[in-house]
Design an enzyme around this catalytic site. Sequence first.
Site, mmCIF file in Angstrom:
data_model
loop_
_atom_site.group_PDB
_atom_site.id
_atom_site.type_symbol
_atom_site.label_atom_id
_atom_site.label_comp_id
_atom_site.label_asym_id
_atom_site.label_seq_id
_atom_site.Cartn_x
_atom_site.Cartn_y
_atom_site.Cartn_z
ATOM 1 N N PHE A 119 43.034 -1.949 -64.560
ATOM 2 C CA PHE A 119 42.637 -0.786 -63.376
ATOM 3 C C PHE A 119 43.727 -1.257 -62.017
ATOM 4 O O PHE A 119 44.443 -2.437 -62.238
ATOM 5 C CB PHE A 119 41.258 -1.096 -62.748
ATOM 6 C CG PHE A 119 40.545 0.216 -62.796
ATOM 7 C CD1 PHE A 119 40.434 1.014 -64.111
ATOM 8 C CD2 PHE A 119 40.036 0.927 -61.750
ATOM 9 C CE1 PHE A 119 39.895 2.346 -64.146
ATOM 10 C CE2 PHE A 119 39.054 2.087 -61.812
ATOM 11 C CZ PHE A 119 39.059 2.814 -62.914
ATOM 12 N N GLN A 240 39.972 5.631 -47.917
ATOM 13 C CA GLN A 240 40.930 5.635 -49.080
ATOM 14 C C GLN A 240 41.011 6.953 -49.312
ATOM 15 O O GLN A 240 40.052 7.840 -49.513
ATOM 16 C CB GLN A 240 40.191 4.840 -50.136
ATOM 17 C CG GLN A 240 40.754 4.637 -51.367
ATOM 18 C CD GLN A 240 40.459 3.861 -52.335
ATOM 19 O OE1 GLN A 240 39.349 3.956 -53.161
ATOM 20 N NE2 GLN A 240 40.904 2.399 -52.180
ATOM 21 N N HIS A 242 42.476 8.662 -52.676
ATOM 22 C CA HIS A 242 43.083 8.532 -53.795
ATOM 23 C C HIS A 242 43.972 9.315 -54.299
ATOM 24 O O HIS A 242 44.104 10.390 -54.060
ATOM 25 C CB HIS A 242 41.600 8.972 -54.822
ATOM 26 C CG HIS A 242 41.391 8.514 -56.182
ATOM 27 N ND1 HIS A 242 42.591 8.652 -56.979
ATOM 28 C CD2 HIS A 242 40.716 7.415 -56.729
ATOM 29 C CE1 HIS A 242 42.426 7.949 -58.155
ATOM 30 N NE2 HIS A 242 41.168 7.370 -58.022
ATOM 31 N N LEU A 252 38.118 14.271 -58.894
ATOM 32 C CA LEU A 252 38.692 13.195 -59.071
ATOM 33 C C LEU A 252 39.199 12.865 -60.366
ATOM 34 O O LEU A 252 38.471 13.443 -61.443
ATOM 35 C CB LEU A 252 37.682 12.027 -58.695
ATOM 36 C CG LEU A 252 38.239 10.523 -59.091
ATOM 37 C CD1 LEU A 252 39.292 9.977 -58.270
ATOM 38 C CD2 LEU A 252 37.032 9.493 -59.001
ATOM 39 N N GLU A 255 41.472 6.451 -61.882
ATOM 40 C CA GLU A 255 42.438 5.587 -61.971
ATOM 41 C C GLU A 255 42.570 5.099 -63.481
ATOM 42 O O GLU A 255 43.530 4.860 -63.955
ATOM 43 C CB GLU A 255 42.294 4.390 -61.048
ATOM 44 C CG GLU A 255 43.285 3.416 -60.980
ATOM 45 C CD GLU A 255 42.988 2.706 -59.632
ATOM 46 O OE1 GLU A 255 43.001 3.039 -58.606
ATOM 47 O OE2 GLU A 255 42.845 1.329 -60.065
ATOM 48 N N ARG A 286 45.453 1.423 -54.401
ATOM 49 C CA ARG A 286 45.409 2.762 -54.251
ATOM 50 C C ARG A 286 45.992 3.312 -52.836
ATOM 51 O O ARG A 286 46.767 4.243 -53.032
ATOM 52 C CB ARG A 286 44.003 3.098 -54.428
ATOM 53 C CG ARG A 286 43.535 3.446 -55.580
ATOM 54 C CD ARG A 286 41.832 3.942 -55.453
ATOM 55 N NE ARG A 286 41.302 3.725 -56.820
ATOM 56 C CZ ARG A 286 39.909 3.659 -57.134
ATOM 57 N NH1 ARG A 286 39.078 4.125 -56.183
ATOM 58 N NH2 ARG A 286 39.511 4.183 -58.194
ATOM 59 N N HIS A 353 38.630 10.092 -50.393
ATOM 60 C CA HIS A 353 37.831 9.299 -51.628
ATOM 61 C C HIS A 353 36.609 8.501 -51.057
ATOM 62 O O HIS A 353 35.680 8.598 -51.667
ATOM 63 C CB HIS A 353 38.748 8.759 -52.509
ATOM 64 C CG HIS A 353 37.972 8.408 -53.816
ATOM 65 N ND1 HIS A 353 37.278 9.197 -54.651
ATOM 66 C CD2 HIS A 353 38.125 6.946 -54.272
ATOM 67 C CE1 HIS A 353 36.934 8.341 -55.760
ATOM 68 N NE2 HIS A 353 37.222 7.115 -55.363
ATOM 69 N N ARG A 398 39.650 -0.614 -50.859
ATOM 70 C CA ARG A 398 39.170 -1.001 -52.090
ATOM 71 C C ARG A 398 39.693 -0.596 -53.458
ATOM 72 O O ARG A 398 40.504 0.185 -53.534
ATOM 73 C CB ARG A 398 37.718 0.054 -52.015
ATOM 74 C CG ARG A 398 36.867 -0.203 -53.265
ATOM 75 C CD ARG A 398 35.654 0.594 -53.042
ATOM 76 N NE ARG A 398 35.860 2.032 -53.574
ATOM 77 C CZ ARG A 398 36.132 2.489 -54.708
ATOM 78 N NH1 ARG A 398 36.016 1.699 -55.709
ATOM 79 N NH2 ARG A 398 36.079 3.902 -54.722
#
Lengths: 587, 232, 108
Positions: A119, A240, A242, A252, A255, A286, A353, A398
């Site tokens: 990730f 955040q 995304h 979404l 990721e 991100r 997000h 995050r």
Amino acid sequence: MKPVKRKFDAVIIGGGGAGLRAALQLSGSGLNVAVVSKVFPTRSHTVSAQGGITAALGNVTPDNWHWHMYDTVKGSDYLGDQDAIEFMCRHAAEAVIELEHMGLPFSRLDNGRIYQRPFGGQSMNYGGEQATRTCAAADRTGHALLHTLYQQNLRARTHFFDEYFALDLLRDADGYVLGVSALGIESGEALVIEARATLLATGGAGRIFRYSTNAHINTGDGLGMALRAGLALQDMEFWQFHPTGLPGSGSLISEGVRGEGGYLVNNQGERFMERYAPHAKDLASRDVVARAVALEIHAGRGCGPNGDVIHLKLDHLGAVLIKDKLPGIRELALRFAGVDPIDAPIPVVPTAHYMMGGIPTNLHGQVVMPARFGPEEPVPGLYAVGECACVSVHGANRLGGNSLLDLVVFGRAAGNHIIETLRDNPFPRVLPDNAAEAGLARLARWDQSGQGESVAEIRIALQTLMQTHCGVFRTEALLRDGLTQMDALETRLGAVRLTDTSRVFNTARIEALELENLFPVARATLVSALARTESRGAHAREDYPQRDDDHWLKHTLYSRDGDQIDTKPVRLKPLTVEPFLPKERTY
Amino acid sequence: MRFSIYRYDPEHDAQPRMQTYELDIEPAGNMLLDALLRIKDEQDSSLTLRRSCREGVCGSDGMNINGSNGLACITPLTGLKQPIAVRPLPGLPVIRDLVVDMTPLNQQYKSVEPWLNNADPAPEIERLQSPAQRAQLDGLVECIQCGCCSSACPSFWWNPDKFVGPAGLLAAYRYIADSRDQNTDARLDNLQDPYRLFRCHGIMNCVSVCPKGLNPTAAIGKIKTLLVKRST
Amino acid sequence: MSGALSNWLVQRISAVVLALYSLFFPAWLLFHWPHGWLDWRGLFAPLPMRIATLLFVLALALHAWVGMRDIFMDYVKPPGVRLALHVAALVWLASCVVWATAILWGQA
């Protein structure tokens, strides 16, 4: 009419991952626990989490929690509290193993261990090669986690108040939190739940934005309750975006797609992340990727007929891998973008997000406020965990896979702390007769009928305002203009009237109550964003493009009273290890 | 586009009725839920439905669309015959408009004890499971409890209190099929009576409406096979 | 084996018998096409044929019993009425079997 009164040892507001994990801990210890949720628990937004939950199990590549901690601190742009981050990363493996023992259907490696995928922002050896740290159940990890926790709570006989909308916290004159007032959505009747411990687990508030990956229900209800109770919100400028949301619907695209080998291309066919993050490329943090996507589109290198999207290419991964590891993504792309990722790239845009900020807590989940003895005095009887809380492990940005981890680690920690506290303080305080008055008055306000603007008009205006004035890039002028417009909108909110007067399952009234929560969250965001005159993590100020550790290595605290901003220091000292001192952040 | 939507408010209506709405909406790229929410926002705020994730994973907005159960959020407007008839899920008590009482479904779900049972001491690491063993759970763990299947099942309409229904039976088999679960015998005992399992006559309505493409009938068949194997 | 499971098994197994006979009988008919009542009687003269046919009738009765019982369980809630219907169905199906046996063996 007097509302019905119920009494429990603990009441949890919110039936998502955090609330259910805490509830399980409490029910398992024999306490009487009520979970109040405005939707049936498995409809909570945790269900939409896709890619996975991060823990240094080392099933695929060598790993340990120290590296996870380093990545999380760096990902947070050094704004995360390092004691909380150490606590989370240290307990990550056992929390994930515990979920597996509960029956969570993780995908598996050939040797039978939990499947892990790379990730964004994950590294070995403190910034070295890409790590493979996110534990996954295909691309439906949140769904698997939420259903498993719900099932475990059924087993533990937790009391569920399904489809009850929490109105306001109950407090006594000394500031003790003694429960919550709620509205039974089906019956239309008010309910007072008295409890010796109250835990907010109401999730995020992504619906302050027009385009958001969040469910319709993410309206920041717990944050509204906290602000109305006179409490402050921390770090609300950090939202955040995304990098890969579907245009229009906002759904979404995990990721995990890039973790499995997908990458972003512009209209030149260029893999542009190589320019922005030469080392980590598409698996940079991100905030970095979202800004890069926004800049590419802004520079005229966007794809699609209007040049307003970027392409996420994964057709090279092959049909077998896509069907096995990313089946949910394929389903979403087919349905909402009309493309089969096996053959063609998915159009994506940066989409609101996740809220890094929230109700400030310590690492036991206790809500903390500045008081006589220091900046972090616990508010007696009140806890918060999950996205609505800010411990703060995510700081200014995050990392993917850390939110599910946050839910289970701090859900459990808060549960444990409540168990101890209740054991040491067996005698409940007296609930004042008028404790529920404020909440019930708010409810009564929506009984006034007549002519006026609709809830929907104001909500859409608010969301549009936040989208245009508080997006990926911000400036003082834009934020100030946003605040002026928000003042006008709030005046209009006062004149809104409902036309639906039924008591039974009145969703128009619920939407009005939700709008009353969206407003203060949006305002907290604008005011905090205006105050922070630097760029850090997800907060990018065009007029202050640099990070400013001299002035801003600290948390903001927003209070509703006079739109006041206070600050408190970042806890740079971990529990046991050496601190990671701020340095330039490159990927 | 034209819509004909089931309306019933127990406080104001003696009888349910179908109400017609006209909405100017481009069918391409929009789902039924988009249309319903625009009707609620722009024309009639009293239109009542559940919704949450709007992407087909939370299971809130199961309803009967032109005679077939489905999720409004993943039913494209393109291809729906007009006027689009929208009704609550059949066979369940209506609370208001498109909102039904899901209690019978939830009770049956709970009755199969859908949680892992393993009496062995928990190892320090995960309980191992091979990819092949894990593959046994594919098509079972994806259920979102939207209720489309059970409310499309005549056997469930007649005996919602005694027949577990396709959703509950899928959940039951999910744990029977899990290599980590040790409770198969008790789970089979729990289903072995004339109603709980054997009211399924295999008409496969559940399969044809499942918005996640799952196959409860196959799972039910496997439970029956296991019962036969166990008794011989 | 519980009642529910055996009922279900009976339904499945009887269905197999019904399917086999339904395939076999038209073929039998085709090869021994009856031109009159005597021929028709002759079709059922061999003992194996009589046993097969009786099996078929038995299977049909059992299959029908499980099916009818299912229908009564689904739709008929008052226990008295349901019991009466069960008895009626059983009596009727049993008499059909007896009657079929009488036909098959009575004329021989």
